[in-house]
Design a protein around this motif. Structure first.
Motif, short mmCIF file in Angstrom:
data_model
loop_
_atom_site.label_atom_id
_atom_site.label_comp_id
_atom_site.label_asym_id
_atom_site.label_seq_id
_atom_site.Cartn_x
_atom_site.Cartn_y
_atom_site.Cartn_z
N LEU A 112 -31.44 -39.06 47.58
CA LEU A 112 -31.91 -37.69 47.39
C LEU A 112 -31.75 -37.22 45.94
N SER A 113 -30.75 -37.75 45.25
CA SER A 113 -30.58 -37.41 43.83
C SER A 113 -31.66 -38.08 42.98
N ARG A 114 -31.95 -39.33 43.30
CA ARG A 114 -32.94 -40.10 42.52
C ARG A 114 -34.36 -39.64 42.82
N TYR A 115 -34.61 -39.21 44.05
CA TYR A 115 -35.93 -38.77 44.48
C TYR A 115 -35.86 -37.34 45.03
N PRO A 116 -35.75 -36.35 44.14
CA PRO A 116 -35.57 -34.96 44.58
C PRO A 116 -36.76 -34.38 45.33
N ASP A 117 -37.90 -35.06 45.32
CA ASP A 117 -39.05 -34.57 46.06
C ASP A 117 -38.99 -34.94 47.53
N ILE A 118 -38.03 -35.78 47.92
CA ILE A 118 -37.88 -36.17 49.32
C ILE A 118 -37.16 -35.07 50.08
N GLU A 119 -37.68 -34.73 51.23
CA GLU A 119 -37.08 -33.68 52.07
C GLU A 119 -35.84 -34.26 52.76
N PRO A 120 -34.64 -33.70 52.50
CA PRO A 120 -33.41 -34.23 53.10
C PRO A 120 -33.43 -34.29 54.63
N GLU A 121 -33.98 -33.26 55.28
CA GLU A 121 -34.01 -33.26 56.74
C GLU A 121 -34.86 -34.41 57.26
N TRP A 122 -35.97 -34.68 56.60
CA TRP A 122 -36.81 -35.80 57.02
C TRP A 122 -36.07 -37.11 56.87
N LEU A 123 -35.39 -37.28 55.74
CA LEU A 123 -34.67 -38.53 55.51
C LEU A 123 -33.61 -38.75 56.57
N VAL A 124 -32.84 -37.73 56.89
CA VAL A 124 -31.72 -37.88 57.82
C VAL A 124 -32.17 -37.91 59.27
N THR A 125 -33.09 -37.02 59.64
CA THR A 125 -33.45 -36.89 61.06
C THR A 125 -34.84 -37.40 61.41
N GLY A 126 -35.71 -37.51 60.43
CA GLY A 126 -37.09 -37.89 60.71
C GLY A 126 -37.97 -36.70 61.05
N ASN A 127 -37.40 -35.50 61.05
CA ASN A 127 -38.17 -34.30 61.38
C ASN A 127 -38.79 -33.68 60.14
N GLY A 128 -39.99 -33.16 60.30
CA GLY A 128 -40.66 -32.48 59.20
C GLY A 128 -41.38 -33.43 58.28
N PRO A 129 -41.86 -32.88 57.15
CA PRO A 129 -42.61 -33.70 56.20
C PRO A 129 -41.68 -34.56 55.34
N MET A 130 -42.21 -35.63 54.82
CA MET A 130 -41.44 -36.52 53.95
C MET A 130 -41.10 -35.84 52.62
N LEU A 131 -42.05 -35.06 52.11
CA LEU A 131 -41.88 -34.44 50.80
C LEU A 131 -41.55 -32.97 50.92
N ARG A 132 -40.76 -32.50 49.97
CA ARG A 132 -40.44 -31.07 49.92
C ARG A 132 -41.73 -30.29 49.69
N GLN A 133 -41.80 -29.11 50.26
CA GLN A 133 -43.03 -28.35 50.16
C GLN A 133 -42.96 -27.28 49.08
N GLY A 134 -41.78 -26.94 48.58
CA GLY A 134 -41.66 -25.95 47.51
C GLY A 134 -42.27 -26.47 46.23
N GLY A 135 -43.49 -26.05 45.90
CA GLY A 135 -44.13 -26.49 44.68
C GLY A 135 -44.88 -27.80 44.80
N THR A 136 -44.93 -28.35 45.99
CA THR A 136 -45.65 -29.61 46.16
C THR A 136 -46.77 -29.44 47.16
N VAL A 137 -47.75 -30.28 47.05
CA VAL A 137 -48.82 -30.33 48.03
C VAL A 137 -48.54 -31.55 48.89
N VAL A 138 -48.42 -31.36 50.20
CA VAL A 138 -48.10 -32.45 51.10
C VAL A 138 -49.24 -32.63 52.08
#
Length: 129
Positions: A51-77
């Motif tokens: 998560l530090s190396r790839y700050p665009d990755i959504e933490p909840e998705w990484l840990v649980t698999g829920n939601g989008p892979m990429l953060r949505q604040g300022g990104t187009v997913v």
């Protein structure tokens, strides 16, 4: 549903980086993401590193698999994850990351308890034999 290590492999694929380079950059062993090892837990240090190396990755998705892979604040997913704009910059550890790490810890504690129970059962079985 994928497990956390399968999701980590999806990140490498999404980034278009070879898996060897991806894991070398994170100082992780690719061997832990193949075969039977892919079914084991991922420690919180590895999650924090990703998560530090790839700050665009959504933490909840990484840990649980829920939601989008990429953060949505300022990104187009998009659902196919083929396109995104500039990644979100992380300023220090965010509460979301902390929550994700707490989920990892809770999951690992459950795994430890289950393994301890399995050890006790195996010890009893050994005594019986």
């Amino acid at each position: 549903m994928s497990n956390i290590k399968e999701r980590v492999l999806l990140i490498a694929e999404h980034k278009g980086v070879s898996k060897t380079d991806f894991f070398k950059d994170l100082e992780l062993s690719y061997a832990n993401f193949k075969g039977i090892q892919k079914m084991t837990a991922l420690n919180s240090d590895a999650v924090a590193s990703i998560l530090s190396r790839y700050p665009d990755i959504e933490p909840e998705w990484l840990v649980t698999g829920n939601g989008p892979m990429l953060r949505q604040g300022g990104t187009v997913v998009r659902d196919d994850m083929a396109f995104y704009q500039e990644p979100v910059v992380v300023n220090e550890i965010e509460p979301t990351l902390i929550d994700a790490l707490k989920q990892v810890i809770a999951s690992q504690e459950k795994t430890i308890l289950a393994l301890e129970e399995q050890v006790l059962i195996l010890k009893e079985e050994r005594k019986r034999l």
